[in-house]
Design a protein around this motif. Sequence first.
Motif, PDB file in Angstrom:
ATOM      1  N   TYR A 185      43.844  36.790 -19.418  1.00 40.90           N
ATOM      2  CA  TYR A 185      42.866  37.470 -18.558  1.00 40.90           C
ATOM      3  C   TYR A 185      43.725  38.190 -17.135  1.00 40.90           C
ATOM      4  O   TYR A 185      43.413  39.280 -16.940  1.00 40.90           O
ATOM      5  CB  TYR A 185      41.938  36.253 -18.011  1.00 40.90           C
ATOM      6  CG  TYR A 185      41.070  36.946 -16.808  1.00 40.90           C
ATOM      7  CD1 TYR A 185      39.905  37.578 -16.981  1.00 40.90           C
ATOM      8  CD2 TYR A 185      41.380  36.804 -15.562  1.00 40.90           C
ATOM      9  CE1 TYR A 185      39.153  38.258 -16.245  1.00 40.90           C
ATOM     10  CE2 TYR A 185      40.675  37.302 -14.589  1.00 40.90           C
ATOM     11  CZ  TYR A 185      39.449  37.853 -14.927  1.00 40.90           C
ATOM     12  OH  TYR A 185      38.612  38.389 -14.002  1.00 40.90           O
ATOM     13  N   ARG A 219      45.295  41.094 -18.388  1.00 44.12           N
ATOM     14  CA  ARG A 219      44.376  42.159 -18.433  1.00 44.12           C
ATOM     15  C   ARG A 219      43.771  42.951 -17.318  1.00 44.12           C
ATOM     16  O   ARG A 219      43.861  44.328 -17.008  1.00 44.12           O
ATOM     17  CB  ARG A 219      43.139  41.751 -19.115  1.00 44.12           C
ATOM     18  CG  ARG A 219      42.397  42.734 -20.278  1.00 44.12           C
ATOM     19  CD  ARG A 219      41.615  41.885 -21.365  1.00 44.12           C
ATOM     20  NE  ARG A 219      40.652  41.173 -20.746  1.00 44.12           N
ATOM     21  CZ  ARG A 219      40.508  39.782 -20.927  1.00 44.12           C
ATOM     22  NH1 ARG A 219      41.442  39.136 -21.722  1.00 44.12           N
ATOM     23  NH2 ARG A 219      39.404  39.183 -20.605  1.00 44.12           N
ATOM     24  N   SER A 231      38.307  27.967 -30.138  1.00 44.65           N
ATOM     25  CA  SER A 231      39.371  27.678 -31.068  1.00 44.65           C
ATOM     26  C   SER A 231      40.395  26.855 -30.319  1.00 44.65           C
ATOM     27  O   SER A 231      41.266  25.845 -30.597  1.00 44.65           O
ATOM     28  CB  SER A 231      40.056  28.912 -31.614  1.00 44.65           C
ATOM     29  OG  SER A 231      41.450  28.807 -31.493  1.00 44.65           O
ATOM     30  N   SER A 289      44.584  32.972 -22.481  1.00 46.18           N
ATOM     31  CA  SER A 289      43.473  34.136 -22.835  1.00 46.18           C
ATOM     32  C   SER A 289      44.220  35.613 -22.398  1.00 46.18           C
ATOM     33  O   SER A 289      43.707  36.513 -22.886  1.00 46.18           O
ATOM     34  CB  SER A 289      42.026  33.792 -21.893  1.00 46.18           C
ATOM     35  OG  SER A 289      42.469  34.154 -20.493  1.00 46.18           O
ATOM     36  N   GLN A 342      33.439  29.693 -16.330  1.00 46.41           N
ATOM     37  CA  GLN A 342      33.249  29.556 -17.451  1.00 46.41           C
ATOM     38  C   GLN A 342      34.251  28.520 -18.016  1.00 46.41           C
ATOM     39  O   GLN A 342      33.915  27.698 -19.183  1.00 46.41           O
ATOM     40  CB  GLN A 342      33.742  31.105 -18.068  1.00 46.41           C
ATOM     41  CG  GLN A 342      33.350  31.224 -19.641  1.00 46.41           C
ATOM     42  CD  GLN A 342      34.056  32.295 -20.370  1.00 46.41           C
ATOM     43  OE1 GLN A 342      34.687  33.158 -19.679  1.00 46.41           O
ATOM     44  NE2 GLN A 342      34.031  32.591 -21.406  1.00 46.41           N
ATOM     45  N   LYS A 347      30.902  37.798 -18.791  1.00 48.96           N
ATOM     46  CA  LYS A 347      31.516  36.824 -19.570  1.00 48.96           C
ATOM     47  C   LYS A 347      32.816  37.118 -19.752  1.00 48.96           C
ATOM     48  O   LYS A 347      32.869  38.312 -20.451  1.00 48.96           O
ATOM     49  CB  LYS A 347      30.847  36.206 -20.626  1.00 48.96           C
ATOM     50  CG  LYS A 347      31.275  34.610 -20.788  1.00 48.96           C
ATOM     51  CD  LYS A 347      30.284  34.112 -21.638  1.00 48.96           C
ATOM     52  CE  LYS A 347      29.942  32.488 -21.380  1.00 48.96           C
ATOM     53  NZ  LYS A 347      29.099  32.074 -22.527  1.00 48.96           N
ATOM     54  N   THR A 348      34.126  36.711 -19.494  1.00 47.10           N
ATOM     55  CA  THR A 348      35.370  37.502 -19.645  1.00 47.10           C
ATOM     56  C   THR A 348      36.236  36.714 -20.517  1.00 47.10           C
ATOM     57  O   THR A 348      37.307  37.368 -20.604  1.00 47.10           O
ATOM     58  CB  THR A 348      35.836  37.746 -18.254  1.00 47.10           C
ATOM     59  OG1 THR A 348      35.714  36.736 -17.488  1.00 47.10           O
ATOM     60  CG2 THR A 348      35.197  39.113 -17.887  1.00 47.10           C
ATOM     61  N   ILE A 349      36.157  35.511 -20.769  1.00 46.37           N
ATOM     62  CA  ILE A 349      36.801  34.853 -22.088  1.00 46.37           C
ATOM     63  C   ILE A 349      36.207  34.899 -23.124  1.00 46.37           C
ATOM     64  O   ILE A 349      35.172  34.538 -23.322  1.00 46.37           O
ATOM     65  CB  ILE A 349      37.403  33.444 -21.318  1.00 46.37           C
ATOM     66  CG1 ILE A 349      37.854  33.542 -20.180  1.00 46.37           C
ATOM     67  CG2 ILE A 349      38.432  33.293 -22.482  1.00 46.37           C
ATOM     68  CD1 ILE A 349      39.467  34.008 -19.798  1.00 46.37           C
ATOM     69  N   ASP A 350      36.906  35.366 -24.321  1.00 45.93           N
ATOM     70  CA  ASP A 350      36.035  35.346 -25.717  1.00 45.93           C
ATOM     71  C   ASP A 350      35.753  34.014 -26.060  1.00 45.93           C
ATOM     72  O   ASP A 350      36.610  33.193 -25.935  1.00 45.93           O
ATOM     73  CB  ASP A 350      37.003  36.116 -26.514  1.00 45.93           C
ATOM     74  CG  ASP A 350      36.365  36.330 -27.902  1.00 45.93           C
ATOM     75  OD1 ASP A 350      35.361  37.063 -27.973  1.00 45.93           O
ATOM     76  OD2 ASP A 350      36.792  35.546 -28.848  1.00 45.93           O
ATOM     77  N   SER A 351      34.386  33.939 -26.399  1.00 43.29           N
ATOM     78  CA  SER A 351      34.210  32.590 -26.690  1.00 43.29           C
ATOM     79  C   SER A 351      34.568  31.902 -27.949  1.00 43.29           C
ATOM     80  O   SER A 351      34.830  30.767 -28.204  1.00 43.29           O
ATOM     81  CB  SER A 351      32.612  32.747 -26.729  1.00 43.29           C
ATOM     82  OG  SER A 351      32.146  33.433 -27.924  1.00 43.29           O
ATOM     83  N   SER A 352      34.963  32.869 -28.838  1.00 46.03           N
ATOM     84  CA  SER A 352      35.569  32.294 -30.153  1.00 46.03           C
ATOM     85  C   SER A 352      37.006  31.850 -29.848  1.00 46.03           C
ATOM     86  O   SER A 352      37.639  30.907 -30.369  1.00 46.03           O
ATOM     87  CB  SER A 352      35.593  33.414 -31.235  1.00 46.03           C
ATOM     88  OG  SER A 352      36.240  34.541 -30.954  1.00 46.03           O
ATOM     89  N   PHE A 353      37.560  32.536 -28.755  1.00 46.24           N
ATOM     90  CA  PHE A 353      38.780  32.064 -28.587  1.00 46.24           C
ATOM     91  C   PHE A 353      38.704  30.726 -27.796  1.00 46.24           C
ATOM     92  O   PHE A 353      39.822  30.111 -28.096  1.00 46.24           O
ATOM     93  CB  PHE A 353      39.528  33.187 -27.414  1.00 46.24           C
ATOM     94  CG  PHE A 353      40.654  32.580 -26.609  1.00 46.24           C
ATOM     95  CD1 PHE A 353      41.975  32.541 -27.280  1.00 46.24           C
ATOM     96  CD2 PHE A 353      40.456  32.124 -25.370  1.00 46.24           C
ATOM     97  CE1 PHE A 353      43.022  32.091 -26.528  1.00 46.24           C
ATOM     98  CE2 PHE A 353      41.634  31.316 -24.866  1.00 46.24           C
ATOM     99  CZ  PHE A 353      42.719  31.533 -25.266  1.00 46.24           C
TER     100      PHE A 353
END
Lengths: 428, 428, 428, 428
Positions: free
Chosen positions: A409, A412, A11, A407, A88, A2-8
């Motif tokens: 991504y 990155r 929010s 994100s 995702q 999973k590559t996008i932070d879930s808290s991000f």
Amino acid sequence: MKTIDSSFLASHNYSLARHAHHDYEHLGEQLARRDIDIETVRQQVAAFGVAIPSWGVGTGGTRFARFPGQGEPRHVFDKLQDCGVIQQLARATPTVSLHIPWDKCSDWGELRQAAASAGLAFDAMNSNTFSDQPGQAHSYKYGSLSHTDAATRAQAVAHNLECIDIGQALGSKALTVWVGDGSNFPGQQHFRRAFDRYLESAQQIYAALPGDWRMMLEHKICEPAFYATVIQDWGSSFLAAQTLGPKAQCLVDLGHHAPNVNIELIVARLIAAGKLAGFHFNDSKYGDDDLDAGSVSPYRLFLVFNELVAAAHEGVPFDPAYMLDQSHNVTDPIESLMTSAVQVQRSYAQALLVDRAALDAAQEANDALTATHLLKQAFQTDVTPLLQRVRLDAGGAIDPVAAYRASGYRQRVAGERPAAVGGGGGIV
Amino acid sequence: MKTIDSSFLASHNYSLARHAHHDYEHLGEQLARRDIDIETVRQQVAAFGVAIPSWGVGTGGTRFARFPGQGEPRHVFDKLQDCGVIQQLARATPTVSLHIPWDKCSDWGELRQAAASAGLAFDAMNSNTFSDQPGQAHSYKYGSLSHTDAATRAQAVAHNLECIDIGQALGSKALTVWVGDGSNFPGQQHFRRAFDRYLESAQQIYAALPGDWRMMLEHKICEPAFYATVIQDWGSSFLAAQTLGPKAQCLVDLGHHAPNVNIELIVARLIAAGKLAGFHFNDSKYGDDDLDAGSVSPYRLFLVFNELVAAAHEGVPFDPAYMLDQSHNVTDPIESLMTSAVQVQRSYAQALLVDRAALDAAQEANDALTATHLLKQAFQTDVTPLLQRVRLDAGGAIDPVAAYRASGYRQRVAGERPAAVGGGGGIV
Amino acid sequence: MKTIDSSFLASHNYSLARHAHHDYEHLGEQLARRDIDIETVRQQVAAFGVAIPSWGVGTGGTRFARFPGQGEPRHVFDKLQDCGVIQQLARATPTVSLHIPWDKCSDWGELRQAAASAGLAFDAMNSNTFSDQPGQAHSYKYGSLSHTDAATRAQAVAHNLECIDIGQALGSKALTVWVGDGSNFPGQQHFRRAFDRYLESAQQIYAALPGDWRMMLEHKICEPAFYATVIQDWGSSFLAAQTLGPKAQCLVDLGHHAPNVNIELIVARLIAAGKLAGFHFNDSKYGDDDLDAGSVSPYRLFLVFNELVAAAHEGVPFDPAYMLDQSHNVTDPIESLMTSAVQVQRSYAQALLVDRAALDAAQEANDALTATHLLKQAFQTDVTPLLQRVRLDAGGAIDPVAAYRASGYRQRVAGERPAAVGGGGGIV
Amino acid sequence: MKTIDSSFLASHNYSLARHAHHDYEHLGEQLARRDIDIETVRQQVAAFGVAIPSWGVGTGGTRFARFPGQGEPRHVFDKLQDCGVIQQLARATPTVSLHIPWDKCSDWGELRQAAASAGLAFDAMNSNTFSDQPGQAHSYKYGSLSHTDAATRAQAVAHNLECIDIGQALGSKALTVWVGDGSNFPGQQHFRRAFDRYLESAQQIYAALPGDWRMMLEHKICEPAFYATVIQDWGSSFLAAQTLGPKAQCLVDLGHHAPNVNIELIVARLIAAGKLAGFHFNDSKYGDDDLDAGSVSPYRLFLVFNELVAAAHEGVPFDPAYMLDQSHNVTDPIESLMTSAVQVQRSYAQALLVDRAALDAAQEANDALTATHLLKQAFQTDVTPLLQRVRLDAGGAIDPVAAYRASGYRQRVAGERPAAVGGGGGIV
């Protein structure tokens, strides 16, 4: 993976949720006035998925040039990672469709596990007998399944059998066969003999299909052959599928037709004949442009889904496979694929809003104006709040592209993936 | 650099000469009955030439694959050698059109000498701002002459100026400008601003043209851009050429039009407007297929020449440039180019046979049947003996392809030229 | 009913015979060098015939206007007379194809006799359910065989049965069914139900076919319906023919396809599937233009015949029906029909000249250049002398149009036939 | 001549007003979030109007048949009455465009008064030199303004001058010139001479234009001429308009282009060149199908308006004329025209919602995905409540078709107007 932070993501969604909720309520109220229960539609849309082609996450190209993007995937694991991000955020693309040999890897078990951990499964396998691979014994310059030379045909058949094997290891249930076979000059190819050789080869592939597999035949009017192709239209595709047997069906790519052709009518014919395999979604203005689905003719995409929803509504037994098949030459492929998946989903949702009983009545009464108005009414409905809600419910992003951009991504992975010239992309 | 042995050629011709002579006599007799002097026609045809594009001697390709042939040219000197063979045998292609940077070399004087020794001169220069070159500062991914970024436009302009410089060193008198600029999505490009930027850049190139040069603008409906292009049709090409000035004219590629478009009518309009630059000859069935000239629609090619011959007959001042522009994907490029040059020559010869006075009379009288019959009569005349004679007179081959095959040229150069992957070919 | 004086014709031929004879000899000599016996070809061509549509001898029209010509036929007997002249002079059109109700008359026996005395027989019958007739109970405004209303469908079926009855009285052996059924708006028609209703109606017609009759289904992409048609392409035509049974086959009109479609490839597919009924010959540049056969794309017409001759050469069992189907808006219909019949004959003759063994070998070897050259060689051969000879042998005119014009036939009938507004013409 | 009872209309609106009001509020709120003031948009939309062609209120037809409807207008006064109903209910069609001689009457003053009393004014005049009228001295069979015969050209010019005279009597300010001139056979027409004759004739018409009039040239790729037309595309139209002078401009009919052509791009080119006259709105799938505007490709219609709104936004000086031009073959013309007017209005309203600043920024940054999303966002917005409100404010119907059907207008006029065969309709 999973590559996008879930808290991000949470929010991001939080900031958009209030308006989304409000719009959803208003849409529900409007639909209720038309006797449509928005919750029912929501469930249907939530169950809908369209496959991502593994090659779609790379930047496409034309015969003139390919202009690579940043952080392009280097191999099938990178591609899976990108597909994971798409799923995702947009939550409409639960499967990936592989292309062999582009996606070959040394350990299919590892790949299957990687997919599972990204929440992905494998859709149809795609064979490639339209380009030569290094070390290949026989060239496909003059054809593959329909080649005049038996050894070349045998090689092409064997490659398809290998694709089935790989697909079985991955849990796939279908093989898509598209060949570039055809001719560039009047007289170059004996039309009937080439078709017969194609059938003979295809029968060998068909014979090797596992019991629960389908063989999806893809027709195309031209390119790479520019005078004639062996499976040039749905008529030839149907003839071939009928000859092969019940597991062979016809796949419709929206860009593979002659100008002006009514695609939704072909879809209806194939449904009636029990031979609709599924779709390669994209859009086109001139030829096999492989533009993003619905980007040029969104109403045409809706009309295709109108046929599908009508058939399902009437209980016609069919089970079409949905896949995106686009060439992303000037956009970030992840953004295009998310947007296209949502566009396809939008068309499906809109088609669900058509008042079928009223449409039947108008058709029976030859009230063309009312009939077409009923389609327009559904198409003009802005189902954005519904699609946002479906994504939100499934853990995705209310605005997938905005979330993706925020994100970081792409930046990155650009650091991790050195720029590759060529790569597996560019061909769709 | 003459590469087919002349005694071999003489012997080849000897075996065919008797029948050729006899057929020529009969054709002369038939034409005499129509009050046409075959000798006059012969001289006109002998004076006709069509340029070979340097990239045409390499094997072409599509976005899906390129299947190289044997003995492909490695660089511009190899290409010149192949062009020399074409001219030696078919005697209809006295000039070569270069593509920069594909044909760059370290010594243009040496190249000019090599061409001269092969009996060749240089036709229009072709710039390339539709693909990126290694080390290039700015990418053409989003356009070149019309790019939103001034530095990218400046780079594209500078490249065109370099092409003019090289052309001057080689004795060329024209610059052909084709750009891939356009868009793949509605909204991607501001149509009017992109056209304005194109004009501004083109004006800078135009300003640098030597006094005896022409700037030939090439339009194209699509590809590589698939929603809109900046110079999409002859209307936009004409607008641009008119804005630029008298040295700017419109080049017609036979495959760059929308389906069904009447190309000979466009040719007539451009002649009347004094803006016909010339042609890129090829044939097409579906799009910019770049098939061999006249291979699919020989009558269309004839009808184009009918306009040209009519205008010349009426004393309209114009001087079109003729070039082949084909993608040879499944044939030996040398064979295709010789055959196409002869096909173009054939169309010209047939157009010379039209009874202009009778046609004028039929047109005035609205006798459509007679008018069209007069064209058909010319087109149905088999001018093969005339073309054979023109070649023979000029030292060429009665049957160029047969002579070429018998000569073993391809096998010979295959030994000298190692197989290259990619190469300069494949893009037309 | 022979209408051109035979001594006039003899004298006309006499003046042209010497050159015709000389040219024929030279052609024979050229063909002999290619191992072709001109006498054999002559016999094959002499046995070839193409039907004239009765409506073709009237002046056509468009939705914008009809501009009548002089001396237009007033009824089926006048039409037969004109067809007789065509056959007398061009000797390639031994049959006439009638259209009901346009050609209704009170005594079919008399008509059959009139035809026989003009040396004519009757080809396929054509039904008309695309326009309403005075006094008709149900309108075809919203369709005929596929209409939502059962009574309308029954009426359309009954009309087709009547056409069969008339055809039996006249010695016809086939019924051509073309319907204008379709829709102008998305949603207007339920695609699958409309097709099912079409099939159900067609089955009733099929059931009434005499044992030695064929039912020829004609597809068309559009017009008069402009969003979708019920039998839109050869795929739907094939589906229908297959459902109906062995006596149902697919008729190919050269103008009824989407742009760019490869018609000769469709012909090959239908031959292979045993479903090629025959042809409606005409030419087109934009749509169903109904221009004179081969007037715009003569090579395409040749390529169609190349498929037919190849299949016959290989012993494929098939028996295509040939008919002209043109709209003569700016020419004398008799002149156009004679010219078109000769053009069709020309294409057939040229296709007979293809070196089949050499073509097979080139195809097997993927020698595209040689293969296409073999077709071009045949197409470039001017078979005019052969066609002249075939006509002369059969008692026709060496130059049919010249003889017709000199005969004063049109002026003569113009005196007998008062100018009619509207008339049966204009629709093809 | 107001023909729907106003209390009936009020009551119809009353039943729909509550939901309409609520939806309008929600739309306003949504737009406010995008920084769009709905009141501003409402005023712009309220000021927008599209002309009705007088012939559009009759049932159309094809070359195959015309199926009349009930209560068709018998003459221009009936037509005006129908147009009055359309304007009364839909409030988007304040003007009528006449066709001479179809709309000839004995007292133009009376007609002008009748129009005024129906709240209508007169838009562009349309001349007719594509069909012959009874008693006409010279036939247009072989052309009109470009005819080879000077007397025929003079007659066609005189007819156009008469149209100007009539237009002046009626308060019109423009003449639309569309000719059917062209050819059906290669060679039939001398392309350059025909164009020159057209220009010479057009110059005579141009010279007679009142100072405040425009001459709108309409191009068309084919039909009724099927090989070539004299004003075949916007390039030829532009050449002609430029030759004539500043009062001559180019009119764009959405169905008059080659397949695949990008119409919005042509619109942009004509705007930039200062030569956009205006539009004939309709939709097409295959050719000049004359389907209802936006019925097949609503997004294309939106993209055309996007160009118009962008140009207006940027202060480009232009003033396009808007007219519907459709053939109503299977619907009640009044219903189709109201629906189409609303569809055109909808496209305009949606184009007003595009975030121009954000679009400019995305275009500058080559952010194709964002740019195209901004267009889609506007297009996906359901502006129905806005359009309802604009109608309501102007005294029209919230749901024009429902109100019309409930009013019984068609049944009422059917009693007064006996069924006519043929009539002035059917040709667009």
